[in-house]
Design a protein around this motif. Structure first.
Motif, mmCIF file in Angstrom:
data_model
loop_
_atom_site.group_PDB
_atom_site.id
_atom_site.type_symbol
_atom_site.label_atom_id
_atom_site.label_comp_id
_atom_site.label_asym_id
_atom_site.label_seq_id
_atom_site.Cartn_x
_atom_site.Cartn_y
_atom_site.Cartn_z
ATOM 1 N N GLN A 56 0.824 -1.210 0.000
ATOM 2 C CA GLN A 56 0.000 0.000 0.000
ATOM 3 C C GLN A 56 0.866 1.272 0.000
ATOM 4 O O GLN A 56 0.514 2.272 -0.610
ATOM 5 C CB GLN A 56 -0.967 0.010 1.196
ATOM 6 N N PHE A 57 1.996 1.205 0.694
ATOM 7 C CA PHE A 57 2.914 2.359 0.694
ATOM 8 C C PHE A 57 3.494 2.568 -0.704
ATOM 9 O O PHE A 57 3.587 3.688 -1.199
ATOM 10 C CB PHE A 57 4.054 2.145 1.688
ATOM 11 N N LEU A 58 3.865 1.445 -1.309
ATOM 12 C CA LEU A 58 4.438 1.552 -2.656
ATOM 13 C C LEU A 58 3.384 2.080 -3.621
ATOM 14 O O LEU A 58 3.677 2.867 -4.525
ATOM 15 C CB LEU A 58 4.959 0.174 -3.101
ATOM 16 N N ARG A 59 2.152 1.649 -3.403
ATOM 17 C CA ARG A 59 1.033 2.128 -4.235
ATOM 18 C C ARG A 59 0.909 3.655 -4.112
ATOM 19 O O ARG A 59 0.752 4.354 -5.098
ATOM 20 C CB ARG A 59 -0.256 1.448 -3.752
ATOM 21 N N ARG A 60 1.024 4.138 -2.864
ATOM 22 C CA ARG A 60 0.916 5.592 -2.659
ATOM 23 C C ARG A 60 2.051 6.312 -3.417
ATOM 24 O O ARG A 60 1.818 7.302 -4.105
ATOM 25 C CB ARG A 60 1.007 5.883 -1.151
ATOM 26 N N ARG A 86 5.979 -4.468 -9.160
ATOM 27 C CA ARG A 86 7.179 -3.677 -8.883
ATOM 28 C C ARG A 86 7.721 -3.926 -7.481
ATOM 29 O O ARG A 86 8.768 -3.399 -7.119
ATOM 30 C CB ARG A 86 6.891 -2.172 -9.067
ATOM 31 N N LEU A 87 6.972 -4.691 -6.681
ATOM 32 C CA LEU A 87 7.443 -5.050 -5.340
ATOM 33 C C LEU A 87 8.051 -6.455 -5.341
ATOM 34 O O LEU A 87 9.054 -6.708 -4.674
ATOM 35 C CB LEU A 87 6.256 -4.975 -4.350
ATOM 36 N N THR A 88 7.454 -7.344 -6.142
ATOM 37 C CA THR A 88 7.867 -8.757 -6.156
ATOM 38 C C THR A 88 9.373 -8.944 -6.388
ATOM 39 O O THR A 88 9.977 -9.814 -5.754
ATOM 40 C CB THR A 88 7.070 -9.527 -7.241
ATOM 41 N N GLY A 113 10.071 6.231 1.182
ATOM 42 C CA GLY A 113 10.565 6.000 -0.175
ATOM 43 C C GLY A 113 11.179 4.624 -0.340
ATOM 44 O O GLY A 113 11.105 3.767 0.557
ATOM 45 N N ILE A 114 11.780 4.436 -1.490
ATOM 46 C CA ILE A 114 12.399 3.140 -1.805
ATOM 47 C C ILE A 114 13.649 3.416 -2.634
ATOM 48 O O ILE A 114 13.679 4.375 -3.418
ATOM 49 C CB ILE A 114 11.387 2.221 -2.524
#
Ligand code: COA
Length: 242
Positions: A56-60, A86-88, A113-114
């Protein structure tokens, strides 16, 4: 010819057919698994392995147009499934080939962030890596820009990357312009980064972290963006030796 904005001649785009073969070092793969990666703390940030709960964070993050305009796709993710894809690559068992971190505030654990080594591509042949070297990337929620977090993250990541176990590689094909020769003819290992000339913030982060520009080219390939792309390098082991 005078080099006005319209006529400026840029370097050639990286081309696998012009790459040179070097002897160098690279981080040993598989990378340490997520389960063995301890959270790493900088002054204000914690870098920790991503988990499936970060979706959900990555989605945001990946639905903020201000952030996504700077990615290769230049658009927000279409749906949750795209974000999940994009998380897998950062979750077990794919962590063997990536070294990417969720970036959180140290005090609260809040996701901001990432960043890290995310595309898994080096020494794997044409098209897997733009310059043949591993590349670093990063993106932060827009609410957290301009506070020095990008710079603080990259300095921390440099430390983590430098400390990874190394192996000697005999026949790596890389873009010649990126090569820093050592006295014995072998090449300094490189961590590369690519940005666009209009992304002043990202260039600011790279320069402040000791990355140097080695080429600047226009993406004129079919389907390319037409953007001018400054390309940066940093030599992790040179810094360790100095
Ligand atoms: C790029 C990004 C990571 C920068 O993070 P940040 O936390 O805002 O960066 P920092 O605050 O650490 O540093 C930015 C530096 O660039 C400078 N800067 C900002 N805009 C600039 C501009 N137009 N030209 C030159 N320098 C600029 C800032 O002044 C700052 O330097 P300073 O601290 O010496 O003043 C963040 O903006 C982001 O996530 N952007 C969207 C995704 C992205 O662009 N990723 C990189 C793709 S290559």
């Amino acid at each position: 010819m005078s080099q006005t904005q319209e006529t400026k001649i840029y370097d050639a785009a990286p081309s696998w057919s012009n790459f040179v073969t070097v002897k160098t070092t690279l981080p040993r793969r598989p990378f340490p698994p997520n389960s063995a990666r301890q959270p790493f703390h900088t002054e204000r940030l914690t870098l920790r392995p991503p988990t499936k709960d970060d979706l959900q964070f990555l989605r945001r993050l990946r639905t903020q147009p201000e952030v996504m305009q700077w990615t290769a796709a230049k658009r927000i993710d279409n749906d949750l499934a795209e974000t999940e894809s994009r998380l897998t690559p950062f979750l077990t068992p794919n962590d063997a080939l990536t070294y990417n971190f969720a970036i959180c505030l140290k005090e609260t654990g809040e996701f901001v962030g990432i960043g890290g080594f995310h595309n898994g591509g080096f020494d794997q042949g044409e098209g897997k890596s733009l310059f043949g070297w591993p590349e670093v990337g990063y993106m932060f929620l827009k609410e957290f820009w301009g506070k020095g977090f990008g710079t603080e993250f990259l300095k921390g990541f440099k430390e983590l990357w430098s400390k990874l176990e190394r192996e000697t590689v005999e026949g790596l094909r890389v873009d010649e312009r990126s090569v820093v020769r050592k006295a014995d003819g072998s090449a300094e290992e490189v961590l590369a980064a690519l940005t666009t000339d209009v992304n002043g913030r990202s260039q600011g982060v790279l320069r402040k972290c000791g990355f140097e520009e080695f080429a600047r080219w226009r993406d004129e390939a079919e389907g390319g963006t037409g953007d001018v792309l400054p390309s940066y390098r940093w030599c992790p082991l040179r810094e360790v030796r100095e």
